[in-house]
Design an enzyme around this catalytic site. Structure first.
Site, PDB file in Angstrom:
ATOM      1  N   ASN A   7       1.016  -1.021  -0.009  1.00 14.66           N
ATOM      2  CA  ASN A   7      -0.086   0.063  -0.038  1.00 14.66           C
ATOM      3  C   ASN A   7       1.073   1.305   0.167  1.00 14.66           C
ATOM      4  OD1 ASN A   7      -1.921   2.018   0.543  1.00 14.66           O
ATOM      5  ND2 ASN A   7      -2.639   1.002   2.486  1.00 14.66           N
ATOM      6  N   LYS A  14       3.720   0.666   2.987  1.00 10.65           N
ATOM      7  CA  LYS A  14       3.234  -0.173   4.038  1.00 10.65           C
ATOM      8  C   LYS A  14       3.196  -1.696   3.398  1.00 10.65           C
ATOM      9  CE  LYS A  14      -0.552  -0.595   7.241  1.00 10.65           C
ATOM     10  NZ  LYS A  14      -1.950  -0.414   7.581  1.00 10.65           N
ATOM     11  N   ARG A  91      -2.936  -2.077  -3.458  1.00  6.81           N
ATOM     12  CA  ARG A  91      -4.068  -1.129  -2.859  1.00  6.81           C
ATOM     13  C   ARG A  91      -3.899   0.044  -3.935  1.00  6.81           C
ATOM     14  NH1 ARG A  91      -5.390   2.936   1.706  1.00  6.81           N
ATOM     15  NH2 ARG A  91      -7.504   3.154   1.362  1.00  6.81           N
ATOM     16  N   HIS A 208     -17.353   2.267   8.711  1.00  3.77           N
ATOM     17  CA  HIS A 208     -16.195   2.184   8.894  1.00  3.77           C
ATOM     18  C   HIS A 208     -15.716   3.631   9.356  1.00  3.77           C
ATOM     19  CE1 HIS A 208     -12.087   1.313   7.211  1.00  3.77           C
ATOM     20  NE2 HIS A 208     -11.877   2.557   7.488  1.00  3.77           N
ATOM     21  N   GLY A 212     -10.621   8.440   8.550  1.00  2.45           N
ATOM     22  CA  GLY A 212     -11.467   8.846   7.316  1.00  2.45           C
ATOM     23  C   GLY A 212     -12.567   7.883   7.559  1.00  2.45           C
ATOM     24  N   ASP A 283      -7.631  13.240  16.795  1.00  3.42           N
ATOM     25  CA  ASP A 283      -7.655  12.154  17.520  1.00  3.42           C
ATOM     26  C   ASP A 283      -9.079  11.786  18.236  1.00  3.42           C
ATOM     27  OD1 ASP A 283      -6.883  10.086  19.304  1.00  3.42           O
ATOM     28  OD2 ASP A 283      -5.076   9.704  18.064  1.00  3.42           O
ATOM     29  N   GLY A 331     -10.593   2.244  13.399  1.00  2.00           N
ATOM     30  CA  GLY A 331     -10.080   2.840  14.914  1.00  2.00           C
ATOM     31  C   GLY A 331     -11.116   3.129  15.855  1.00  2.00           C
ATOM     32  N   GLY A 333     -14.546   2.740  15.405  1.00  2.00           N
ATOM     33  CA  GLY A 333     -15.601   1.879  15.542  1.00  2.00           C
ATOM     34  C   GLY A 333     -15.455   0.435  16.166  1.00  2.00           C
ATOM     35  N   GLU A 334     -14.160   0.177  16.241  1.00  2.00           N
ATOM     36  CA  GLU A 334     -13.603  -1.048  16.908  1.00  2.00           C
ATOM     37  C   GLU A 334     -13.296  -0.723  18.472  1.00  2.00           C
ATOM     38  OE1 GLU A 334     -10.178  -2.900  14.637  1.00  2.00           O
ATOM     39  OE2 GLU A 334     -11.323  -2.443  12.963  1.00  2.00           O
ATOM     40  N   ASN A 335     -12.803   0.631  18.609  1.00  2.00           N
ATOM     41  CA  ASN A 335     -12.381   0.900  20.135  1.00  2.00           C
ATOM     42  C   ASN A 335     -13.211   1.738  20.775  1.00  2.00           C
ATOM     43  OD1 ASN A 335      -9.778  -0.838  19.648  1.00  2.00           O
ATOM     44  ND2 ASN A 335      -9.361   0.945  18.117  1.00  2.00           N
TER      45      ASN A 335
HETATM   46  P1  AMP Z   1      -7.792   4.496  11.941  1.00  2.00           P
HETATM   47  O1  AMP Z   1      -7.924   5.451  10.853  1.00  2.00           O
HETATM   48  O2  AMP Z   1      -8.666   3.157  11.551  1.00  2.00           O
HETATM   49  O3  AMP Z   1      -6.512   3.871  12.418  1.00  2.00           O
HETATM   50  O4  AMP Z   1      -8.555   5.050  13.157  1.00  2.00           O
HETATM   51  C1  AMP Z   1      -7.971   6.187  13.897  1.00  2.00           C
HETATM   52  C2  AMP Z   1      -9.007   6.909  15.010  1.00  2.00           C
HETATM   53  O5  AMP Z   1      -9.276   5.738  15.585  1.00  2.00           O
HETATM   54  C3  AMP Z   1      -8.154   7.962  15.666  1.00  2.00           C
HETATM   55  O6  AMP Z   1      -9.225   8.832  15.681  1.00  2.00           O
HETATM   56  C4  AMP Z   1      -8.252   7.350  16.971  1.00  2.00           C
HETATM   57  O7  AMP Z   1      -8.185   8.201  18.009  1.00  2.00           O
HETATM   58  C5  AMP Z   1      -9.446   6.413  17.085  1.00  2.00           C
HETATM   59  N1  AMP Z   1      -9.129   5.483  18.276  1.00  2.00           N
HETATM   60  C6  AMP Z   1      -8.145   4.647  18.124  1.00  2.00           C
HETATM   61  N2  AMP Z   1      -8.317   3.530  19.547  1.00  2.00           N
HETATM   62  C7  AMP Z   1      -9.549   4.608  20.224  1.00  2.00           C
HETATM   63  C8  AMP Z   1     -10.080   4.393  21.338  1.00  2.00           C
HETATM   64  N3  AMP Z   1      -9.765   3.459  22.080  1.00  2.00           N
HETATM   65  N4  AMP Z   1     -11.044   5.367  21.727  1.00  2.00           N
HETATM   66  C9  AMP Z   1     -11.526   6.263  20.934  1.00  2.00           C
HETATM   67  N5  AMP Z   1     -11.052   6.144  19.665  1.00  2.00           N
HETATM   68  C10 AMP Z   1      -9.963   5.400  19.453  1.00  2.00           C
END
Ligand code: AMP
Length: 400
Positions: A7, A14, A91, A208, A212, A283, A331, A333-335
């Site tokens: 990528n 990456k 990608r 997602h 982004g 963030d 990020g 959505g999962e966390n």
């Molecule tokens: P990604 O682009 O998929 O890597 O997602 C990045 C985003 O996920 C950033 O805004 C991070 O702050 C957020 N993120 C990662 N871990 C957490 C968490 N535990 N709680 C809230 N946001 C998170």
């Protein structure tokens, strides 16, 4: 069969090397700051510690050359010859209307990707550089292009057209394309496996949400609408992107602030969204923390973010006249159990009900977080775009 997934960004590569017999990652890493004397190279063989070094890497070809040297290193290497890499999955961000699925790269394919450079000036040129470099370094491998836009090529015309003069579509292909397609496809397939139900029996909304962010409506396994548009700027409020705004704002702000087109584009892409409203960070972790500490601007940004996300999910329930599964990935959505809870609580009218304990449990596996009474199943699905790209490449290798 070993497949290398790469990528490429404008100054980065990456990579992940997969053993497709068990779909495991053998090694992975990142080359950053390409074009400088102190490019940063990280390299990790699965099960060992990540290593880092700096090197002079002037272009993507040199970067990839170093990656292959690391993969074949006498002490740390995981392959003995380039020929062990059967295929390379690339990608590619924008496939325009040319590509509705992944393809083996030929000179015609390269040509078609080049034609979409205008639509993705930041992304497609480095993707092409990566393809050229990899073809040179791995001439015996099969090279496959996997497009972020391909999954959304099934959108009906009434969903993908803008209400602009039709000639802009026929002449310049001005339309909605959608992005994150590899991720939306992967997580929807995971959801169907999780419930052991065929995709053809499911209406899925996939959120997602990372830096982004996009939401996609998936009916019978195909994308019927998605929130990103001709570029990844449209739709949700994101880390640094504004998402939907009134287009009349653009000429108004250009005049009032004496900006150039490039400056306003940069403002909307890099200085808006969560960052623009808080003036502090893009963030979600930092902003959530600031909100908990009483920062009013952080609370406002989060309220705006959640409101837009909820409205978009609601509109896709309308678009499909129903929904069976709502899933969260990437990020945020999962966390972020907080974001999931806040969004779902305000969608209770549709029969969406979250189990707080399940929602607060952390896991790297796909998991259900809705109550047994919930009419709509809610899932958290870790995305894996690299694995999806490797699978696509393997599929094409197997069928040639
Ligand atoms: P990604 O682009 O998929 O890597 O997602 C990045 C985003 O996920 C950033 O805004 C991070 O702050 C957020 N993120 C990662 N871990 C957490 C968490 N535990 N709680 C809230 N946001 C998170």
């Amino acid at each position: 069969m070993k497949i290398l997934v790469i990528n490429c960004g404008s100054s980065s590569i990456k990579y992940e090397l997969f053993e497709m017999d068990d779909e495991s990652v053998i090694a992975k890493g990142l080359v950053e700051k390409i074009g400088t004397e102190s490019a940063i190279v990280t390299y990790e063989v699965t099960g060992t510690e990540e290593k880092m070094r700096t090197a002079e890497i002037l272009d993507h070809r040199e970067g990839l050359h170093l990656v292959l040297r690391l993969l074949m290193d006498k002490n740390d290497g995981v392959i003995t010859s380039e020929d062990e890499v059967a295929a390379v999955g690339h990608r590619v961000v924008h496939g325009g209307e040319h590509f509705s699925k992944s393809v083996i790269i030929t000179s015609e394919v390269r040509q078609a990707i080049r034609k979409t450079v205008d639509l993705a000036p930041l992304h497609n040129p480095p993707n092409l550089l990566g393809i050229g470099a990899a073809e040179q370094q791995l001439p015996n491998a099969i090279h496959v292009a996997v497009f972020d836009t391909a999954f959304h090529q099934t959108m009906p015309k009434h969903a993908f057209l803008y209400a602009l003069p039709y000639v802009l579509y026929t002449r310049h292909k001005v339309r909605r394309y959608g992005f994150h397609g590899t991720s939306h496809q992967y997580v929807s397939e995971q959801a169907s496996l999780f419930f052991e139900k065929s995709l053809s029996d499911l209406k899925i909304i996939s959120a997602h949400i990372g830096n982004g962010a996009s939401v996609t409506a998936i009916e019978n396994g195909i994308s019927v609408d998605t929130s990103m548009g001709m570029t990844p700027l449209e739709g949700l409020m994101m880390g640094t992107r504004c998402g939907d705004i009134d287009p009349a704002i653009v000429p108004y702000v250009i005049a009032k602030e004496d900006l150039t087109l490039i400056e306003i584009q940069s403002m909307m892409n890099k200085h808006s969204g969560l960052l623009g409203v808080t003036g502090m960070s893009s963030d979600m972790r930092e902003i959530t923390q600031a909100m908990e500490e009483g920062n009013i601007q952080a609370k406002l940004a989060i309220d705006m973010y959640l409101y837009k996300l909820r409205k978009t999910i609601g509109s896709y329930i309308a678009a499909m006249n129903g929904v069976d599964i709502l899933l969260f990935t990437a990020g945020v959505g999962e966390n972020s159990s907080f974001v999931r809870q806040e969004v779902c609580d305000q969608l209770s009218f549709f029969g969406i009900e979250i189990d707080r304990e399940k929602n607060n449990t952390r896991s790297k596996e796909t998991r259900e977080i809705s109550t047994s009474n919930s009419k709509v199943k809610v899932l958290v699905v870790p995305t894996n775009e690299e694995l999806m790209i490797a699978r696509e490449a393997k599929h094409l290798v197997d069928h040639t």
